[in-house]
Design a protein around this motif. Sequence first.
Motif, mmCIF file in Angstrom:
data_model
loop_
_atom_site.group_PDB
_atom_site.id
_atom_site.type_symbol
_atom_site.label_atom_id
_atom_site.label_comp_id
_atom_site.label_asym_id
_atom_site.label_seq_id
_atom_site.Cartn_x
_atom_site.Cartn_y
_atom_site.Cartn_z
ATOM 1 N N ASP A 50 39.091 40.390 41.352
ATOM 2 C CA ASP A 50 37.768 40.521 40.754
ATOM 3 C C ASP A 50 36.715 40.933 41.773
ATOM 4 O OD1 ASP A 50 38.120 40.103 38.003
ATOM 5 O OD2 ASP A 50 38.295 37.939 38.290
ATOM 6 N N ARG A 51 37.096 40.987 43.050
ATOM 7 C CA ARG A 51 36.198 41.425 44.126
ATOM 8 C C ARG A 51 36.938 42.495 44.925
ATOM 9 N NH1 ARG A 51 36.132 37.500 47.587
ATOM 10 N NH2 ARG A 51 34.414 38.424 48.778
ATOM 11 N N TYR A 71 41.357 43.105 35.251
ATOM 12 C CA TYR A 71 40.325 42.512 36.109
ATOM 13 C C TYR A 71 38.975 43.192 35.874
ATOM 14 C CZ TYR A 71 43.803 39.567 38.138
ATOM 15 O OH TYR A 71 44.779 38.605 38.288
ATOM 16 N N ALA A 72 37.932 42.560 36.393
ATOM 17 C CA ALA A 72 36.556 42.938 36.020
ATOM 18 C C ALA A 72 36.215 44.375 36.365
ATOM 19 C CB ALA A 72 35.569 41.981 36.692
ATOM 20 N N ASP A 73 36.751 44.876 37.471
ATOM 21 C CA ASP A 73 36.402 46.219 37.929
ATOM 22 C C ASP A 73 37.682 46.941 38.343
ATOM 23 O OD1 ASP A 73 35.300 48.513 38.966
ATOM 24 O OD2 ASP A 73 34.316 47.540 40.676
ATOM 25 N N GLY A 76 37.180 49.954 40.492
ATOM 26 C CA GLY A 76 36.872 49.562 41.860
ATOM 27 C C GLY A 76 38.110 49.140 42.628
ATOM 28 N N ALA A 116 42.194 53.419 34.203
ATOM 29 C CA ALA A 116 41.752 53.360 35.597
ATOM 30 C C ALA A 116 42.851 53.826 36.545
ATOM 31 C CB ALA A 116 41.316 51.935 35.943
#
Length: 276
Positions: A50-51, A71-73, A76, A116
């Motif tokens: 998530d990071r 996951y959130a991004d 990313g 993604a």
Amino acid sequence: MILVTGSTGHVGRELVARCAEAGRPVRALVRKAPADALPDAVEAVVGDLDRPESLRPALAGVRGVFLLPGYADMPGVLAEIGRAGVGHVVLLSSVAAADGVMENAITRMMIGSETAVRGSGVPWTILRPSGFMSNTFQWAGGLAASDVVEAEFPDVPVAMIDPYDIAAVAAHVLLDEAHFGLTHALSGPEPLRPADRVDILARTLGRDLRFRGLSDEEARARMEGAVPPQYIDAFFRYYADGELDDSIVRPTVRDLLGRAPRTFQQWATAHAAAFS
């Protein structure tokens, strides 16, 4: 070096073990150290999907990544993977992604993760398994106190797959250019209803187990408070409304590995201690 995300989960743990046994350099991504349940020789690196920026130490020198979805991004995460020069990503998705029903929260999550990966510029392979045999672990607590198994969606058959086989396929395709850009749908060897699994588990454990199917109202009430509402709705769309047919038996495991997928009987025998 191969980086395994979800390394202490049912599939990730098996994949780490397969790579370690084969002598392939493998690194396990964990949320915190120490990481129990990993082989002693396996390097564990702390990171949080998530990071995305937290993944940089784990990605150093990595050639292939086994990646979990949702996951959130995710763009990313894939950007960090691409920046690290990774040569191949194998994404764990779901057979539900093939249906493309974006109104379903789980399907939407899987499709977003696949999108993604496809747009990342990193060579990719996507695995779309059916339901996991390891979902049966949710019965373990109840079986410690009772011989009655209660389960939702009693009339729905699922061609469940052993996470061992998902990991074996992931190990087989990782870093193999022949699988770049391919999506593999995976299943177990036969469709089973919950009652079928209870019968097999009873024989394996030598116990007189009984099955009771929950009504949709009972099932929804049990899930409330334990499962996010959007996922409860997703499960009911799949199995009560018939939006997903997870009973299809696919030849992919045999085609890729040259052997049949493991049966639920094999899974139950391997994990019988968890139900004692």
